[in-house]
Design a protein around this motif. Structure first.
Motif, mmCIF file in Angstrom:
data_model
loop_
_atom_site.group_PDB
_atom_site.id
_atom_site.type_symbol
_atom_site.label_atom_id
_atom_site.label_comp_id
_atom_site.label_asym_id
_atom_site.label_seq_id
_atom_site.Cartn_x
_atom_site.Cartn_y
_atom_site.Cartn_z
ATOM 1 N N ALA A 166 0.841 -1.204 0.000
ATOM 2 C CA ALA A 166 0.000 0.000 0.000
ATOM 3 C C ALA A 166 0.873 1.249 0.000
ATOM 4 N N ARG A 167 1.892 1.250 0.828
ATOM 5 C CA ARG A 167 2.794 2.409 0.900
ATOM 6 C C ARG A 167 3.456 2.665 -0.455
ATOM 7 N N THR A 168 3.887 1.602 -1.123
ATOM 8 C CA THR A 168 4.531 1.739 -2.430
ATOM 9 C C THR A 168 3.582 2.356 -3.452
ATOM 10 N N TRP A 169 2.358 1.831 -3.528
ATOM 11 C CA TRP A 169 1.401 2.336 -4.515
ATOM 12 C C TRP A 169 0.929 3.742 -4.177
ATOM 13 N N TYR A 170 0.699 4.045 -2.891
ATOM 14 C CA TYR A 170 0.334 5.415 -2.518
ATOM 15 C C TYR A 170 1.456 6.379 -2.913
ATOM 16 N N SER A 171 2.698 5.971 -2.691
ATOM 17 C CA SER A 171 3.842 6.827 -3.015
ATOM 18 C C SER A 171 3.948 7.070 -4.517
ATOM 19 N N LYS A 172 3.768 6.021 -5.323
ATOM 20 C CA LYS A 172 3.798 6.182 -6.776
ATOM 21 C C LYS A 172 2.705 7.146 -7.228
ATOM 22 N N ALA A 173 1.510 6.959 -6.695
ATOM 23 C CA ALA A 173 0.400 7.833 -7.065
ATOM 24 C C ALA A 173 0.675 9.271 -6.638
ATOM 25 N N LEU A 174 1.207 9.457 -5.442
ATOM 26 C CA LEU A 174 1.499 10.797 -4.948
ATOM 27 C C LEU A 174 2.535 11.495 -5.822
ATOM 28 N N LEU A 175 3.612 10.809 -6.162
ATOM 29 C CA LEU A 175 4.643 11.409 -7.026
ATOM 30 C C LEU A 175 4.055 11.810 -8.379
ATOM 31 N N GLY A 176 3.212 10.945 -8.913
ATOM 32 C CA GLY A 176 2.583 11.251 -10.193
ATOM 33 C C GLY A 176 1.651 12.442 -10.113
ATOM 34 N N TYR A 177 0.814 12.483 -9.088
ATOM 35 C CA TYR A 177 -0.100 13.620 -8.927
ATOM 36 C C TYR A 177 0.673 14.918 -8.717
ATOM 37 N N GLU A 178 1.738 14.870 -7.936
ATOM 38 C CA GLU A 178 2.538 16.081 -7.724
ATOM 39 C C GLU A 178 3.092 16.593 -9.051
ATOM 40 N N SER A 179 3.510 15.680 -9.927
ATOM 41 C CA SER A 179 4.017 16.074 -11.252
ATOM 42 C C SER A 179 2.896 16.584 -12.146
ATOM 43 N N ALA A 180 1.750 15.930 -12.069
ATOM 44 C CA ALA A 180 0.654 16.251 -12.983
ATOM 45 C C ALA A 180 -0.148 17.479 -12.570
ATOM 46 N N VAL A 181 -0.429 17.628 -11.281
ATOM 47 C CA VAL A 181 -1.346 18.698 -10.845
ATOM 48 C C VAL A 181 -0.756 19.635 -9.793
ATOM 49 N N GLY A 182 0.443 19.363 -9.321
ATOM 50 C CA GLY A 182 1.074 20.212 -8.312
ATOM 51 C C GLY A 182 0.891 19.643 -6.916
ATOM 52 N N SER A 183 1.867 19.917 -6.064
ATOM 53 C CA SER A 183 1.884 19.299 -4.730
ATOM 54 C C SER A 183 0.835 19.862 -3.776
ATOM 55 N N ASP A 184 0.236 21.008 -4.097
ATOM 56 C CA ASP A 184 -0.790 21.585 -3.214
ATOM 57 C C ASP A 184 -2.207 21.149 -3.583
ATOM 58 N N HIS A 185 -2.328 20.330 -4.600
ATOM 59 C CA HIS A 185 -3.643 19.869 -5.040
ATOM 60 C C HIS A 185 -4.306 19.041 -3.937
ATOM 61 N N PRO A 186 -5.637 19.118 -3.790
ATOM 62 C CA PRO A 186 -6.338 18.343 -2.759
ATOM 63 C C PRO A 186 -6.075 16.835 -2.829
ATOM 64 N N LYS A 187 -5.911 16.294 -4.024
ATOM 65 C CA LYS A 187 -5.629 14.856 -4.136
ATOM 66 C C LYS A 187 -4.274 14.526 -3.525
ATOM 67 N N CYS A 188 -3.302 15.415 -3.700
ATOM 68 C CA CYS A 188 -1.975 15.185 -3.106
ATOM 69 C C CYS A 188 -2.064 15.229 -1.584
ATOM 70 N N ARG A 189 -2.836 16.187 -1.073
ATOM 71 C CA ARG A 189 -2.999 16.263 0.385
ATOM 72 C C ARG A 189 -3.675 15.001 0.910
#
Length: 133
Positions: free
Chosen positions: A50-73
């Motif tokens: 779970a940690r691995t997949w959450y981390s992959k998704a988080l890195l991708g969202y930060e690249s795609a929509v920015g680190s302050d996006h609600p999904k990243c939070r």
């Protein structure tokens, strides 16, 4: 759960085939799938996966929509909760004792007020206490 896992894997393979592996990490539908797979792993108590997949998704969202996006939070919150979820799976005796005392106190206050609780949590605690005690 096995069927859901297979569906997530097929979805990731389809996204990779359609977009290419180099674009998978910033393709939002693929990131949503990674997030779903992470949630599934979390429910299966496979914390490291779970940690691995959450981390992959988080890195991708930060690249795609920015680190302050609600999904990243939200993903950061999900990642942070993994440590506490592990404690819920294997609680210590003290934690169990505290939960039972809190449940008992809650039940006493409800009885004193003459209110009959219909909450699922209350019924579950009552059943567990009845079977365990």
């Amino acid at each position: 759960m096995d069927e859901a896992e297979a569906m997530y894997q097929r979805a990731l393979q389809g996204n990779e085939k359609a977009r290419g592996p180099e674009h998978l990490s910033t393709y939002v539908p693929a990131l949503n799938t990674m997030w779903g797979l992470a949630s599934l792993r979390d429910r299966q108590h496979r914390v490291e996966d779970a940690r691995t997949w959450y981390s992959k998704a988080l890195l991708g969202y930060e690249s795609a929509v920015g680190s302050d996006h609600p999904k990243c939070r939200r993903l950061r919150s999900d990642l942070a909760s993994l440590g506490t979820e592990q404690n819920k799976v294997n609680p210590t005796r003290e934690e169990l004792s505290m939960k039972m005392k809190a449940s008992e106190a809650s039940r006493v206050s409800i009885k004193e007020e003459g209110v009959k609780s219909a909450s699922k949590r209350h019924r579950l605690f009552s059943k567990l206490r009845w079977k365990g005690g």
